[in-house]
Write a protein that holds these residues in place. Structure first.
Motif, PDB file in Angstrom:
ATOM      1  N   GLU A  11       0.826  -1.207   0.000  1.00  0.00           N
ATOM      2  CA  GLU A  11       0.000   0.000   0.000  1.00  0.00           C
ATOM      3  C   GLU A  11       0.863   1.261   0.000  1.00  0.00           C
ATOM      4  OE1 GLU A  11      -2.752  -0.504   3.254  1.00  0.00           O
ATOM      5  OE2 GLU A  11      -3.680  -2.198   2.185  1.00  0.00           O
ATOM      6  N   LYS A  12       1.986   1.183   0.719  1.00  0.00           N
ATOM      7  CA  LYS A  12       2.899   2.324   0.770  1.00  0.00           C
ATOM      8  C   LYS A  12       3.490   2.611  -0.622  1.00  0.00           C
ATOM      9  CE  LYS A  12       6.686   3.981   3.708  1.00  0.00           C
ATOM     10  NZ  LYS A  12       7.603   3.685   4.826  1.00  0.00           N
ATOM     11  N   ILE A  13       3.807   1.557  -1.357  1.00  0.00           N
ATOM     12  CA  ILE A  13       4.354   1.719  -2.709  1.00  0.00           C
ATOM     13  C   ILE A  13       3.291   2.313  -3.642  1.00  0.00           C
ATOM     14  CG2 ILE A  13       5.276   0.505  -4.729  1.00  0.00           C
ATOM     15  CD1 ILE A  13       6.533  -1.544  -2.843  1.00  0.00           C
ATOM     16  N   GLU A  39      12.397 -11.254   2.824  1.00  0.00           N
ATOM     17  CA  GLU A  39      11.248 -10.713   3.537  1.00  0.00           C
ATOM     18  C   GLU A  39      11.427  -9.196   3.578  1.00  0.00           C
ATOM     19  OE1 GLU A  39       9.656 -13.299   6.049  1.00  0.00           O
ATOM     20  OE2 GLU A  39       7.988 -11.915   6.348  1.00  0.00           O
ATOM     21  N   ILE A  40      10.520  -8.487   2.962  1.00  0.00           N
ATOM     22  CA  ILE A  40      10.639  -7.032   2.944  1.00  0.00           C
ATOM     23  C   ILE A  40      10.081  -6.461   4.237  1.00  0.00           C
ATOM     24  CG2 ILE A  40      10.014  -4.918   1.705  1.00  0.00           C
ATOM     25  CD1 ILE A  40       9.968  -6.649  -0.827  1.00  0.00           C
ATOM     26  N   LYS A  41      10.905  -5.643   4.905  1.00  0.00           N
ATOM     27  CA  LYS A  41      10.516  -5.082   6.202  1.00  0.00           C
ATOM     28  C   LYS A  41      10.263  -3.591   6.124  1.00  0.00           C
ATOM     29  CE  LYS A  41      11.722  -8.798   8.804  1.00  0.00           C
ATOM     30  NZ  LYS A  41      10.725  -9.653   9.460  1.00  0.00           N
ATOM     31  N   GLU A  42      10.869  -2.956   5.126  1.00  0.00           N
ATOM     32  CA  GLU A  42      10.721  -1.501   5.043  1.00  0.00           C
ATOM     33  C   GLU A  42      10.866  -1.021   3.601  1.00  0.00           C
ATOM     34  OE1 GLU A  42       9.294   1.302   6.167  1.00  0.00           O
ATOM     35  OE2 GLU A  42      10.200   0.928   8.117  1.00  0.00           O
ATOM     36  N   ILE A  43      10.076   0.011   3.295  1.00  0.00           N
ATOM     37  CA  ILE A  43      10.118   0.654   1.981  1.00  0.00           C
ATOM     38  C   ILE A  43      10.579   2.085   2.204  1.00  0.00           C
ATOM     39  CG2 ILE A  43       8.634   1.552   0.110  1.00  0.00           C
ATOM     40  CD1 ILE A  43       8.714  -1.424   0.055  1.00  0.00           C
ATOM     41  N   PHE A  44      11.565   2.505   1.449  1.00  0.00           N
ATOM     42  CA  PHE A  44      12.053   3.886   1.556  1.00  0.00           C
ATOM     43  C   PHE A  44      11.689   4.615   0.266  1.00  0.00           C
ATOM     44  CE2 PHE A  44      14.527   1.210   4.292  1.00  0.00           C
ATOM     45  CZ  PHE A  44      14.717   1.953   5.450  1.00  0.00           C
ATOM     46  N   ILE A 124      17.248  -9.207 -12.631  1.00  0.00           N
ATOM     47  CA  ILE A 124      17.741  -8.760 -13.939  1.00  0.00           C
ATOM     48  C   ILE A 124      19.246  -8.990 -14.019  1.00  0.00           C
ATOM     49  CG2 ILE A 124      17.847  -6.876 -15.622  1.00  0.00           C
ATOM     50  CD1 ILE A 124      15.519  -5.539 -14.174  1.00  0.00           C
ATOM     51  N   GLU A 125      19.629  -9.717 -15.050  1.00  0.00           N
ATOM     52  CA  GLU A 125      21.043 -10.047 -15.212  1.00  0.00           C
ATOM     53  C   GLU A 125      21.363 -10.107 -16.707  1.00  0.00           C
ATOM     54  OE1 GLU A 125      22.048 -13.518 -12.927  1.00  0.00           O
ATOM     55  OE2 GLU A 125      24.144 -13.459 -13.541  1.00  0.00           O
ATOM     56  N   ASN A 126      22.463  -9.504 -17.111  1.00  0.00           N
ATOM     57  CA  ASN A 126      22.880  -9.509 -18.523  1.00  0.00           C
ATOM     58  C   ASN A 126      21.753  -9.104 -19.471  1.00  0.00           C
ATOM     59  OD1 ASN A 126      25.396 -10.469 -17.701  1.00  0.00           O
ATOM     60  ND2 ASN A 126      24.723 -12.595 -17.854  1.00  0.00           N
ATOM     61  N   ASN A 127      21.031  -8.055 -19.092  1.00  0.00           N
ATOM     62  CA  ASN A 127      19.964  -7.542 -19.937  1.00  0.00           C
ATOM     63  C   ASN A 127      18.752  -8.478 -20.072  1.00  0.00           C
ATOM     64  OD1 ASN A 127      19.982  -4.896 -20.992  1.00  0.00           O
ATOM     65  ND2 ASN A 127      19.651  -5.737 -23.040  1.00  0.00           N
ATOM     66  N   ASN A 128      18.707  -9.498 -19.234  1.00  0.00           N
ATOM     67  CA  ASN A 128      17.542 -10.387 -19.217  1.00  0.00           C
ATOM     68  C   ASN A 128      16.813 -10.245 -17.895  1.00  0.00           C
ATOM     69  OD1 ASN A 128      17.678 -11.858 -21.742  1.00  0.00           O
ATOM     70  ND2 ASN A 128      19.581 -12.727 -20.918  1.00  0.00           N
ATOM     71  N   SER A 129      15.494 -10.261 -17.972  1.00  0.00           N
ATOM     72  CA  SER A 129      14.743 -10.188 -16.728  1.00  0.00           C
ATOM     73  C   SER A 129      13.928 -11.456 -16.523  1.00  0.00           C
ATOM     74  CB  SER A 129      13.832  -8.970 -16.728  1.00  0.00           C
ATOM     75  OG  SER A 129      12.767  -9.168 -17.623  1.00  0.00           O
ATOM     76  N   GLU A 130      13.778 -11.788 -15.269  1.00  0.00           N
ATOM     77  CA  GLU A 130      13.050 -12.995 -14.906  1.00  0.00           C
ATOM     78  C   GLU A 130      12.181 -12.639 -13.712  1.00  0.00           C
ATOM     79  OE1 GLU A 130      14.770 -16.969 -13.182  1.00  0.00           O
ATOM     80  OE2 GLU A 130      15.801 -16.431 -15.053  1.00  0.00           O
ATOM     81  N   LYS A 131      10.916 -13.051 -13.762  1.00  0.00           N
ATOM     82  CA  LYS A 131      10.008 -12.734 -12.673  1.00  0.00           C
ATOM     83  C   LYS A 131      10.375 -13.561 -11.436  1.00  0.00           C
ATOM     84  CE  LYS A 131       5.516 -11.744 -14.021  1.00  0.00           C
ATOM     85  NZ  LYS A 131       4.081 -12.048 -14.136  1.00  0.00           N
ATOM     86  N   GLU A 132      10.387 -12.921 -10.286  1.00  0.00           N
ATOM     87  CA  GLU A 132      10.620 -13.643  -9.037  1.00  0.00           C
ATOM     88  C   GLU A 132       9.267 -14.026  -8.435  1.00  0.00           C
ATOM     89  OE1 GLU A 132      14.726 -11.723  -7.397  1.00  0.00           O
ATOM     90  OE2 GLU A 132      12.953 -10.501  -7.094  1.00  0.00           O
ATOM     91  N   GLU A 133       9.274 -15.040  -7.623  1.00  0.00           N
ATOM     92  CA  GLU A 133       8.033 -15.418  -6.946  1.00  0.00           C
ATOM     93  C   GLU A 133       7.740 -14.349  -5.895  1.00  0.00           C
ATOM     94  OE1 GLU A 133       6.261 -18.977  -4.130  1.00  0.00           O
ATOM     95  OE2 GLU A 133       8.211 -19.258  -5.072  1.00  0.00           O
ATOM     96  N   LEU A 134       6.562 -13.753  -5.978  1.00  0.00           N
ATOM     97  CA  LEU A 134       6.218 -12.675  -5.052  1.00  0.00           C
ATOM     98  C   LEU A 134       4.977 -13.038  -4.273  1.00  0.00           C
ATOM     99  CD1 LEU A 134       6.633  -9.744  -4.024  1.00  0.00           C
ATOM    100  CD2 LEU A 134       5.235  -8.975  -5.950  1.00  0.00           C
ATOM    101  N   GLU A 135       5.119 -13.012  -2.955  1.00  0.00           N
ATOM    102  CA  GLU A 135       3.981 -13.320  -2.094  1.00  0.00           C
ATOM    103  C   GLU A 135       3.589 -12.075  -1.315  1.00  0.00           C
ATOM    104  OE1 GLU A 135       2.913 -15.982   1.843  1.00  0.00           O
ATOM    105  OE2 GLU A 135       4.765 -16.432   0.773  1.00  0.00           O
ATOM    106  N   ILE A 136       2.347 -11.667  -1.475  1.00  0.00           N
ATOM    107  CA  ILE A 136       1.828 -10.535  -0.704  1.00  0.00           C
ATOM    108  C   ILE A 136       1.068 -11.136   0.491  1.00  0.00           C
ATOM    109  CG2 ILE A 136       0.428  -8.414  -0.820  1.00  0.00           C
ATOM    110  CD1 ILE A 136       2.333  -8.344  -3.120  1.00  0.00           C
ATOM    111  N   PHE A 137       1.380 -10.661   1.674  1.00  0.00           N
ATOM    112  CA  PHE A 137       0.704 -11.261   2.818  1.00  0.00           C
ATOM    113  C   PHE A 137       0.277 -10.224   3.844  1.00  0.00           C
ATOM    114  CE2 PHE A 137       3.998 -11.068   6.176  1.00  0.00           C
ATOM    115  CZ  PHE A 137       5.077 -10.683   5.430  1.00  0.00           C
TER     116      PHE A 137
END
Ligand code: ZN
Length: 137
Positions: A11-13, A39-44, A124-137
């Motif tokens: 929500e902050k983002i 585990e994301i603890k803070e958004i700046f 993102i590595e070498n100009n390639n992007s790959e989706k990471e598994e993202l869990e919203i809780f």
């Protein structure tokens, strides 16, 4: 890589993205990284010094302060986030080109559909992007 994001930080983002819309919002994410789970603890939320709807550059001084604050809180920098006011939640060619840190999680919030914000996290590595598994809780 799995990334866990508490709903209140999502929500902050979203709030940050809407506040500066139609410019891109940006900032750093901090938290913990254990056994392949971030585990994301803070958004700046930081100033986008480009003040653009297609680019972002984080204010370097703010960036430094955010990292200092993370250290104080005992968390580590995990990557960054930015918003796409008018495009989907995936890295642009420029985003890929400028992604210099293959250990970072790059989160992109799309506000293209006003009432339906979409967020994804990318490696993102070498100009390639790959989706990471993202869990919203
Ligand atoms: Zn972008």
């Amino acid at each position: 890589m799995k990334v866990r994001l508490p709903e209140k930080l999502l929500e902050k983002i979203i709030e940050a993205g809407r506040r500066v819309f139609p410019e891109e919002a940006c900032g750093l994410i901090g938290g913990t990284d254990k056994n392949g789970v971030r585990e994301i603890k803070e958004i700046f939320v930081l100033e986008n010094i480009d003040h653009s709807n297609e680019h972002f550059s984080m204010n370097p001084k703010d960036q430094l302060n955010a990292v200092k604050e993370m250290r104080k809180k005992g968390i580590i920098p995990l990557g960054n986030f930015h918003s796409h006011p008018e495009s989907p939640s995936r890295p642009s060619e420029e985003d890929k080109r400028l992604a210099y840190d293959k250990n970072a999680s790059y989160m992109i919030l799309s506000l293209m559909e006003k009432d339906n914000p979409v967020i994804n996290s990318f490696h993102i590595e070498n100009n390639n992007s790959e989706k990471e598994e993202l869990e919203i809780f």
